[in-house]
Design a protein around this motif. Structure first.
Motif, short mmCIF file in Angstrom:
data_model
loop_
_atom_site.label_atom_id
_atom_site.label_comp_id
_atom_site.label_asym_id
_atom_site.label_seq_id
_atom_site.Cartn_x
_atom_site.Cartn_y
_atom_site.Cartn_z
N HIS A 208 0.71 -0.99 0.06
CA HIS A 208 0.06 -0.04 0.23
C HIS A 208 0.95 0.82 -0.03
O HIS A 208 1.75 1.14 0.89
CB HIS A 208 -0.86 0.03 1.14
CG HIS A 208 -1.96 -1.16 1.16
ND1 HIS A 208 -2.85 -1.59 2.57
CD2 HIS A 208 -2.34 -1.67 0.39
CE1 HIS A 208 -3.14 -2.28 1.87
NE2 HIS A 208 -3.17 -2.55 1.20
N MET A 209 0.81 2.31 -1.32
CA MET A 209 1.41 3.56 -1.08
C MET A 209 0.97 3.75 -1.90
O MET A 209 0.10 3.33 -3.00
CB MET A 209 3.20 2.53 -1.38
CG MET A 209 4.08 3.64 -1.99
SD MET A 209 5.83 2.87 -2.15
CE MET A 209 6.02 2.28 -0.70
N ALA A 246 3.09 -3.15 -7.60
CA ALA A 246 2.45 -2.93 -8.08
C ALA A 246 2.43 -1.64 -8.20
O ALA A 246 2.60 -1.04 -7.25
CB ALA A 246 0.75 -3.64 -6.93
N PRO A 247 2.27 -1.06 -9.51
CA PRO A 247 1.57 0.86 -8.83
C PRO A 247 1.43 1.51 -8.46
O PRO A 247 -0.23 0.73 -8.58
CB PRO A 247 1.86 1.12 -10.41
CG PRO A 247 1.72 0.18 -11.07
CD PRO A 247 1.34 -1.33 -10.20
N GLY A 248 1.15 2.98 -8.03
CA GLY A 248 0.57 2.93 -6.22
C GLY A 248 -1.11 3.68 -7.44
O GLY A 248 -0.18 3.97 -8.65
N GLY A 249 -2.34 3.56 -6.93
CA GLY A 249 -2.83 3.89 -7.81
C GLY A 249 -4.40 3.22 -8.82
O GLY A 249 -4.85 3.45 -9.62
N LYS A 250 -2.73 1.48 -8.90
CA LYS A 250 -3.73 0.84 -9.96
C LYS A 250 -3.56 -0.12 -9.25
O LYS A 250 -2.84 -1.15 -8.27
CB LYS A 250 -2.86 1.16 -11.25
CG LYS A 250 -2.23 2.07 -11.86
CD LYS A 250 -3.31 2.33 -12.81
CE LYS A 250 -3.50 3.48 -13.71
NZ LYS A 250 -3.93 4.07 -14.53
N HIS A 251 -4.72 -1.45 -10.32
CA HIS A 251 -4.06 -2.94 -9.55
C HIS A 251 -3.43 -3.85 -9.38
O HIS A 251 -3.58 -3.54 -11.13
CB HIS A 251 -5.85 -3.45 -9.70
CG HIS A 251 -7.51 -2.81 -8.77
ND1 HIS A 251 -6.94 -2.78 -7.18
CD2 HIS A 251 -8.08 -2.21 -8.24
CE1 HIS A 251 -7.91 -2.36 -6.58
NE2 HIS A 251 -8.35 -1.75 -7.59
N LEU A 252 -2.45 -4.66 -9.48
CA LEU A 252 -2.17 -5.62 -10.17
C LEU A 252 -2.86 -6.77 -10.09
O LEU A 252 -3.13 -7.58 -8.70
CB LEU A 252 -0.72 -6.16 -9.47
CG LEU A 252 -0.16 -6.35 -9.60
CD1 LEU A 252 0.77 -6.48 -10.96
CD2 LEU A 252 1.31 -6.35 -8.96
#
Length: 360
Positions: A208-209, A246-252
């Motif tokens: 979480h970031m 996982a990029p911040g603000g996107k689901h992986l």
């Protein structure tokens, strides 16, 4: 008993708004608002706070130096209040590595309205931070060196992808590792990932970031690790010796392409109030990897990942949870255990040893 809070920020506007906002919570007590760390140290000699809200760029002493002093003298939960800039992201990650438990991302414009609208979330951040086990952070760090805003509805992973049907076919024996973590996770990952060999299975990580922080975090880890660490992009292959953040603000999500595992990076609603969400990652792994996967849930607040880990467990994956003693916050692992999805509970050190022994 109230939670005492010290605000350290060179902006008079931020100090005033945060003080007024936190004072509306009956269980929080603002014991001071200092314009820089020198003033703050004088105030802390009179009364040590339960939680510190700290800016990074300030006169006379920067926030990172002050944070390190706090952690050396008396480890205390610190929330970083930082603007979302590329330079700020790198410095803030240094602060997270040094012991900060959370990030408040303040914008460079419309700051006053942002802080007022986010009041409930910020108050909860302070409450959660007060429960952090800073002794656990100190052990991890030592080893490694060696208007009222309503909260978003708590959606499940159903809004991103369907639950496992039980009919999935796993036509490969290639292993993958899925890791989910939050508060305290930057330090835990900086302990774990550098100890994995280049022969380990592909790793997918949700930490979480906020947006703009994850690329810098991946670059930081990549400099420390034998495996290649990078921020995930749509279509990246999840292969031995590679860890995708996982990029911040996107689901992986992890998908299948023939016999290969590939990353899918997508927008979507908040799931378990997070994007990226551990539940989304874990569900995708349950659907597409099943018993070829190892799931790991580590330190963090809340329950994101608990349902997804149960789905991985039911699909035949091996599931591990970090124990309370080595967690900064035991919330996420404890919830996963309560949902019945955890095979083994172990220390961060033992998790690391276990994953290091698995070959891709």
């Amino acid at each position: 008993m109230s939670i005492s809070v010290l605000i350290v920020d060179d902006s008079a506007v931020v100090r005033e708004i945060l003080s007024q906002m936190l004072s509306t919570a009956p269980d929080l007590e603002v014991i001071g608002a200092a314009p820089d760390p020198i003033f703050a140290m004088t105030r802390m000699k009179l009364r040590w706070p339960d939680v510190v809200i700290l800016d990074i760029e300030m006169p006379r002493m920067d926030g990172l130096t002050f944070l390190r002093k706090i952690m050396e003298e008396r480890p205390t939960p610190v929330i970083i209040c930082s603007s979302l800039t590329e330079k700020g992201a790198r410095i803030t990650l240094d602060a997270m590595s040094a012991g900060a438990v959370a990030i408040i991302t303040k914008p460079t414009v419309n700051l006053k309205s942002f802080l007022q609208e986010a009041a409930k979330e910020l108050i909860q951040e302070v409450r959660d931070a007060a429960g952090a086990r800073m002794g656990a952070f100190k052990r991890i760090a030592t080893s490694a060196r060696g208007g009222e805003h309503q909260p978003a509805p708590k959606l499940t992973a159903d809004v991103v992808l369907e639950a496992p049907s039980g009919l999935e076919k796993y036509r490969t024996t290639e292993k993958i590792i899925a890791i989910g973590t939050s508060t305290g996770g930057t330090q835990a990952l900086e302990y774990l990932l550098p100890r994995l060999p280049a022969t380990c299975p592909g790793v997918a990580v949700v930490q979480h970031m906020p947006e703009k922080f994850t690329a810098s975090f991946a670059e930081r880890l990549n400099r420390l690790c034998k495996v290649e660490v990078r921020e995930a992009k749509n279509g990246d292959r999840l292969i031995s010796g590679v860890a995708l953040i996982a990029p911040g603000g996107k689901h992986l999500l992890v998908k299948r392409s023939g016999a290969q595992y590939v990353a899918e990076v997508k927008d979507g609603p908040l799931v378990s109030r997070h994007r990226p969400s551990v539940d989304v990652l874990f569900r995708s792994v349950a659907v597409n990897a099943g018993n070829n996967a190892i799931g790991v849930i580590m330190t963090g607040m809340g329950d994101d990942g608990a349902r997804g880990m149960r789905e991985m467990h039911d699909a035949g994956a091996r599931t591990l949870a970090q124990d309370e003693e080595s967690c900064v916050v035991f919330g996420m692992p404890n919830e996963a255990i309560g949902h019945g999805g955890v095979d083994e509970v172990m220390s961060l050190e033992r998790i690391t040893h276990t994953l290091a022994g698995i070959r891709g």
